[in-house]
Design a protein around this motif. Sequence first.
Motif, mmCIF file in Angstrom:
data_model
loop_
_atom_site.group_PDB
_atom_site.id
_atom_site.type_symbol
_atom_site.label_atom_id
_atom_site.label_comp_id
_atom_site.label_asym_id
_atom_site.label_seq_id
_atom_site.Cartn_x
_atom_site.Cartn_y
_atom_site.Cartn_z
ATOM 1 N N THR A 504 0.855 -1.193 0.000
ATOM 2 C CA THR A 504 0.000 0.000 0.000
ATOM 3 C C THR A 504 0.888 1.239 0.000
ATOM 4 N N ILE A 505 0.291 2.339 -0.441
ATOM 5 C CA ILE A 505 1.027 3.600 -0.472
ATOM 6 C C ILE A 505 0.523 4.475 0.662
ATOM 7 N N THR A 506 1.454 4.967 1.479
ATOM 8 C CA THR A 506 1.090 5.944 2.509
ATOM 9 C C THR A 506 1.820 7.239 2.184
ATOM 10 N N LEU A 507 1.179 8.349 2.487
ATOM 11 C CA LEU A 507 1.761 9.644 2.090
ATOM 12 C C LEU A 507 1.883 10.541 3.319
ATOM 13 N N ASP A 508 2.674 10.109 4.286
ATOM 14 C CA ASP A 508 2.765 10.871 5.522
ATOM 15 C C ASP A 508 3.743 12.032 5.450
ATOM 16 N N HIS A 509 4.827 11.837 4.732
ATOM 17 C CA HIS A 509 5.816 12.911 4.594
ATOM 18 C C HIS A 509 5.312 13.923 3.574
ATOM 19 N N PRO A 510 5.482 15.231 3.853
ATOM 20 C CA PRO A 510 4.967 16.231 2.895
ATOM 21 C C PRO A 510 5.524 16.048 1.476
ATOM 22 N N ASP A 511 6.775 15.623 1.357
ATOM 23 C CA ASP A 511 7.336 15.453 0.016
ATOM 24 C C ASP A 511 6.749 14.245 -0.715
ATOM 25 N N GLU A 512 6.268 13.283 0.039
ATOM 26 C CA GLU A 512 5.536 12.163 -0.589
ATOM 27 C C GLU A 512 4.201 12.658 -1.145
ATOM 28 N N ARG A 513 3.562 13.496 -0.354
ATOM 29 C CA ARG A 513 2.252 14.022 -0.762
ATOM 30 C C ARG A 513 2.395 14.893 -2.012
ATOM 31 N N VAL A 514 3.440 15.722 -2.043
ATOM 32 C CA VAL A 514 3.669 16.603 -3.203
ATOM 33 C C VAL A 514 3.938 15.774 -4.457
ATOM 34 N N LEU A 515 4.777 14.752 -4.312
ATOM 35 C CA LEU A 515 5.067 13.883 -5.465
ATOM 36 C C LEU A 515 3.797 13.174 -5.940
ATOM 37 N N ALA A 516 3.044 12.639 -5.002
ATOM 38 C CA ALA A 516 1.836 11.892 -5.365
ATOM 39 C C ALA A 516 0.837 12.797 -6.071
ATOM 40 N N ARG A 517 0.708 14.015 -5.582
ATOM 41 C CA ARG A 517 -0.239 14.933 -6.204
ATOM 42 C C ARG A 517 0.200 15.263 -7.631
ATOM 43 N N HIS A 518 1.490 15.431 -7.808
ATOM 44 C CA HIS A 518 1.964 15.716 -9.167
ATOM 45 C C HIS A 518 1.697 14.517 -10.084
ATOM 46 N N LEU A 519 1.898 13.327 -9.574
ATOM 47 C CA LEU A 519 1.660 12.126 -10.389
ATOM 48 C C LEU A 519 0.222 12.067 -10.882
ATOM 49 N N ILE A 520 -0.717 12.308 -9.971
ATOM 50 C CA ILE A 520 -2.123 12.153 -10.393
ATOM 51 C C ILE A 520 -2.594 13.294 -11.292
ATOM 52 N N GLN A 521 -1.761 14.314 -11.476
ATOM 53 C CA GLN A 521 -2.132 15.382 -12.422
ATOM 54 C C GLN A 521 -1.781 15.026 -13.863
ATOM 55 N N PHE A 522 -1.156 13.865 -14.049
ATOM 56 C CA PHE A 522 -0.726 13.470 -15.392
ATOM 57 C C PHE A 522 -1.870 13.570 -16.414
ATOM 58 N N ALA A 523 -3.022 13.014 -16.071
ATOM 59 C CA ALA A 523 -4.126 12.967 -17.040
ATOM 60 C C ALA A 523 -4.573 14.362 -17.472
ATOM 61 N N GLU A 524 -4.659 15.277 -16.506
ATOM 62 C CA GLU A 524 -5.143 16.605 -16.894
ATOM 63 C C GLU A 524 -4.104 17.388 -17.698
ATOM 64 N N VAL A 525 -2.842 17.021 -17.525
ATOM 65 C CA VAL A 525 -1.801 17.661 -18.334
ATOM 66 C C VAL A 525 -1.909 17.195 -19.787
ATOM 67 N N VAL A 526 -2.097 15.909 -19.980
ATOM 68 C CA VAL A 526 -2.276 15.402 -21.348
ATOM 69 C C VAL A 526 -3.540 16.021 -21.961
ATOM 70 N N GLU A 527 -4.573 16.098 -21.135
ATOM 71 C CA GLU A 527 -5.830 16.701 -21.579
ATOM 72 C C GLU A 527 -5.609 18.138 -22.054
ATOM 73 N N GLU A 528 -4.866 18.896 -21.260
ATOM 74 C CA GLU A 528 -4.604 20.284 -21.626
ATOM 75 C C GLU A 528 -3.732 20.367 -22.880
ATOM 76 N N ALA A 529 -2.714 19.513 -22.936
ATOM 77 C CA ALA A 529 -1.827 19.518 -24.104
ATOM 78 C C ALA A 529 -2.625 19.201 -25.378
ATOM 79 N N CYS A 530 -3.583 18.294 -25.276
ATOM 80 C CA CYS A 530 -4.432 17.956 -26.430
ATOM 81 C C CYS A 530 -5.386 19.103 -26.758
ATOM 82 N N ASN A 531 -6.098 19.576 -25.745
ATOM 83 C CA ASN A 531 -7.113 20.595 -26.017
ATOM 84 C C ASN A 531 -6.508 21.876 -26.564
ATOM 85 N N ASN A 532 -5.300 22.219 -26.097
ATOM 86 C CA ASN A 532 -4.663 23.451 -26.572
ATOM 87 C C ASN A 532 -3.585 23.196 -27.608
#
Length: 593
Positions: A504-532
Amino acid sequence: SFNMADRTGSVKQQVASLVKSSLQATFPDLSDVEPQVAISAKFGDYQCNNAMGLWSKIKGSGTEFKNPNSVGQAIAKNLPPSEIIESTSVAGPGFVNINLSTNWISKRIKDMLVDGIQTWAPILSVKRAVVDFSSPNIAKEMHVGHLRSTIIGDTLARMFEFSDVDVLRRNHVGDWGTQFGMLIEYLFEQFPNWEDVGNQAIGDLQEFYKASKKRFDDDASFKERAQQAVVKLQGGEAKYRAAWKKICEISRSEFDLVYERLNVHLEEKGESFYNPYIPDTIKELTDKGLVEESEGARVIFLEGFNIPLIVVKKDGGYNYASTDLTALKYRLQMEQAEWIIYVTDVGQQQHFEMFFSAARKAGWLPPAEEKKFPRVSHVGFGLVLGSDGKRFRTRSSEIVRLVELLDEAKTRSKAELIQRLENNGTISDWTDEELEQTAEAVGYGAVKYADLKNNRLTNYVFSFDQMLKNQGNTAVYLEYAHARICSIVRRSNKDIETLKKTGTITLDHPDERVLARHLIQFAEVVEEACNNLLPNVLCEYLYNLSEIFNQFYTNCRVIDSPEETSRLLLCEATATVMRKCFELLGIKPVFKL
Ligand code: ARG
């Protein structure tokens, strides 16, 4: 196995749809208000910015709301319950800050590791798109502009394909026109037994073109024969067709050398393909009252342009515009494409705007401001410059041979790789094949990335030294970063496939949380790159990912830490996302460097 139809869409899309539900519940009479959701770095993960706009719509209409802040409060309160959102807060004039649930983020990453990165493909509203790119001209120079078009177009096609869009990759080669008369006549003259002559014997088509042009300008009887040859070719006379085909084949095999190196696939439907359909197009436009006579030519006058669009030349011949109008009609009606995307230098912008405008006048497309499908877009790009700031050329000749350019990138990257491995004494760990493949991936990757990382509209300086640096925002650096993450996972001696299922993935350290949040933004970045239609957005995301990973890796011990499993999974997720970015950018990832 995973079904593309089960995708959830990007996180931003999911948050937006929760906001949309809230807006509908809060303002049932304003059902057409679109949710405005943006990524937020400072306050929470996302921010909803609808309150102020809504307030200006409803104030003074006897509304129960007192101010924009109270509108924001209501939007926050009416968000439907969801596992995605952990908490909200409302700031200033109604900004709703949205915090994602950390558990949900962990789960989203873990699910991706189990089911594959395609589960993160964005959901786009377009079903079928044409990407018209590369598109060099037969017997003329395939120049760096065509290289840019090839690289940018391929990336756009890859991003759409990843998003489950049916993409028609079209090479709109310039394989028709009056210049073929002179080329054919010159072929007959120089190679009387041309049918049996190998393509190599004819040699460099650019030289051939120049020589035939000289003949055409210097010799009146040659000129006459060349002009008759055009008529015979267009009349479909077999011998002339065959000669034309041969000339096209020679060019095509040259173009293919570039496509092979770049690993780019295209389906050729050149200008000649549309030629038989042009009369119908002109008839339709004429019947609709769009075409007028002007100085012997037939033209379409368009609002906002000080020159008309010529669709039939003075001599009765067709041109670039008549072909493009016909190709557009074909793509819309026969191929049922909803979005047609053209990748060329910005210098052609006016041509595209004019024939798009003519197509709207003809009723083939809805008005641009409606932002509906079917839609057309011109993806313009700037110049490639040399270090002198002038249009890029090689030292030796006035033109750049693209194949040589790519080969040089590979040679240089191989030399640097060997040098480094010799310095650190690891060259004996490498087979020749590994060296070759790595040099190729890094060398060609460097050329592509140096192009794609810039906003496409800006000019950029082509520099091998810059693009092959192993530091800063380069493909080389990113390849290193990826290979290093892979080696962390390898060195742990854990079976990562098993961990993906059981860990399982735990995100207790702030830098883990920052990395994880950036990872899950992948889809919206591709979406933006396509739409624009902006590949640099994906490059920026990728570079940031490697920086954010470094921050995490500096502050969070992975191997032999109590959090080892979770952190290895974060490493693996980062490597997986990086690899998908590389793939979408047309760059081969390497695992060892
Ligand atoms: N052959 C043209 C050139 O080299 C590019 C064609 C772009 N595509 C199009 N449908 N006009 O400039």
